[in-house]
Design an enzyme around this catalytic site. Structure first.
Site, short mmCIF file in Angstrom:
data_model
loop_
_atom_site.label_atom_id
_atom_site.label_comp_id
_atom_site.label_asym_id
_atom_site.label_seq_id
_atom_site.Cartn_x
_atom_site.Cartn_y
_atom_site.Cartn_z
N PHE A 173 21.63 -20.81 43.82
CA PHE A 173 21.37 -19.67 44.71
C PHE A 173 22.11 -18.41 44.24
O PHE A 173 21.50 -17.39 43.91
CB PHE A 173 21.78 -20.09 46.12
N ILE A 174 23.43 -18.49 44.14
CA ILE A 174 24.21 -17.31 43.74
C ILE A 174 23.90 -16.93 42.30
O ILE A 174 23.68 -15.76 41.97
CB ILE A 174 25.73 -17.56 43.93
N TYR A 182 35.82 -31.63 50.00
CA TYR A 182 35.34 -30.44 49.27
C TYR A 182 36.43 -29.36 49.25
O TYR A 182 36.82 -28.87 48.19
CB TYR A 182 34.08 -29.93 49.97
N ASN A 216 24.28 -30.75 31.65
CA ASN A 216 25.15 -31.19 32.73
C ASN A 216 26.58 -31.11 32.20
O ASN A 216 26.90 -31.77 31.20
CB ASN A 216 24.80 -32.63 33.11
N ASP A 248 35.03 -29.70 61.22
CA ASP A 248 34.58 -28.35 60.90
C ASP A 248 35.68 -27.32 61.09
O ASP A 248 36.62 -27.55 61.83
CB ASP A 248 33.38 -27.98 61.79
#
Ligand code: NAD
Length: 389
Positions: A28-29, A185, A76, A337
């Site tokens: 995306f970016i 993450y 990769n 979250d």
């Protein structure tokens, strides 16, 4: 500015054309950054990724005005010996490659940790050994939860910015317990940031670390069952877009109470270009890149997207606009979250004179217009198909 006119940096000096090794350029970016570099600069891009669907329009046909300035290398970085050579060919390395969808953090924690830490190690090492400048993409998730989230619910201090504003050089990184695998993450990103920082301090690596705060716009992730797996769970923008395109209620996880700030991808890309072209101002810094003026709860985001989508598609909003689901049901065991994410903008303002421009309404309008044009027909066909018995 047209690519032929000489570009000038923030201190009035002409900018020399660079060769940029962009890892994760097909995401995306990366796709927006490649587009910007091709249309507005004369820099060259070595684009590395396992996929190139999102940059195909920049690679072919060969008659494109920037023909020859972008080359795609399908590889990769986990297991490809060409990586070192490609880094050696570049003046600057930008590392975007990562597993970065929340649905993976607690369900595929090993892949998440390997991708965000182990796989980034050789990139940092080669940059350090060959004296290449590195722009490394981290995340706002390294801040974890706000200090304020540990105050009693009714404490007036929760309204005090000292308890929630996220500052690069001051705020701590606050994660949940190890059982809450969601933090795999953030923790992997934190450790690679510390490694990059230490290479800077001990070996003189020239680096910039970017902490994106919810950059959104066209080409983000995928629509399940159309250009990605039917069972896949993309990030919130694509999840809600998928629900809207299908006329389904939007699923709000744990009441949709988390607060987020959303920045338009095109605004954020301006900040990255400033970092690329102003090394003296960007080196050695960690930058929050977000839009503190675009704060909403996820529930408010859903409500706004419903209104905007109805406007751009000319369709009625669904009768049941939203439904509540628990995070355990939606994301599985080990989810957690961050409560709230407001970027402090002092450092990026001072160093790069950058400010975001686009309001949440406007960025949703252009993004959902894109989603509707790109996917509405394909979704209609899928919905019309009889289910195979
Ligand atoms: P993305 O998933 O669209 O792009 C990542 C790209 O990296 C993908 O095209 C993927 O194929 C590629 N990639 C992953 N592993 C690879 C490997 N081993 N070898 C080669 N290519 C590989 O995600 P994005 O939104 O473009 O994010 C880019 C970076 O920015 C990531 O590091 C992410 O953690 C960070 N980030 C983004 C946001 C955001 O708001 N979009 C927020 C926080 C952090």
């Amino acid at each position: 500015a047209s690519p032929s006119s000489t570009r000038i940096d923030l201190d009035g000096n002409p900018i020399k054309p660079l060769t940029i090794c962009m890892i994760g350029a097909g995401g995306f970016i990366g796709s927006h950054l490649c587009e910007k570099l091709m249309s507005e600069t004369s820099h060259k891009v070595l684009a590395l990724d396992v996929y190139n669907d999102k940059i195909k329009h920049l690679l072919e046909p060969e008659s494109l005005p920037w023909n020859g300035r972008i080359h795609f290398h399908r590889l990769n970085i986990k297991n490809d010996s060409r990586l070192e050579g490609l880094i050696k060919m570049a003046d600057l390395v930008i590392n975007l490659a990562a597993i970065c969808t929340p649905a993976d953090y607690n369900t595929r924690p090993l892949d998440t940790i390997y991708s965000n830490f182990i796989d980034a190690l050789p990139v940092v090492k080669y940059c350090s050994e060959t004296n290449k400048r590195l722009i490394h993409f981290s995340t706002c998730e390294v801040y974890g939860k706000t200090i304020g989230s540990y105050l009693p619910k009714d404490s007036p201090l929760r309204q005090d910015p000292a308890y929630y504003m996220l500052k690069e050089d001051v705020s701590p990184c606050i994660f949940g317990s190890i059982e809450k695998q969601r933090w795999s993450y953030a923790c992997a990103k934190q450790l690679i940031e510390r490694l990059v920082y230490a290479e800077g301090a001990e070996s003189g690596l020239e680096f910039t670390i970017v902490r994106p705060f919810n950059w959104i716009g066209p080409r983000m992730d995928f629509i399940p069952g159309i250009d990605g797996p039917s069972e896949g769970v993309p990030r919130v923008l694509a999840c809600f877009s998928n629900n809207l395109l299908r006329g389904e209620p939007l699923k709000l996880v744990d009441g949709g109470e988390s607060q987020r700030t959303f920045v338009y991808i095109k605004d954020a890309i301006e900040a990255v270009l400033l970092m690329i072209e102003n090394p003296a101002r960007a080196n050695g810094h960690i930058f929050n890149v977000g839009n503190p003026n675009n704060e909403v709860t996820v529930r408010q985001l859903a409500e706004m997207m419903i209104q905007v989508y109805s406007k751009v598609s000319g369709t009625q909003p669904p009768e049941t606009p939203t439904i509540d689901v628990s995070s355990k049901e939606f994301y599985g065991e080990g989810y957690d979250d961050s409560d709230k994410r407001i970027p402090d903008m002092t450092i990026i303002n001072k160093q790069l004179e950058w400010n975001p421009k686009t309001s949440l309404w406007d960025l949703l309008e252009s993004t959902l217009t894109y989603q509707h044009r790109t996917y509405a027909e394909a979704i209609k066909k899928v919905i019309a198909q009889p289910i195979a018995s």
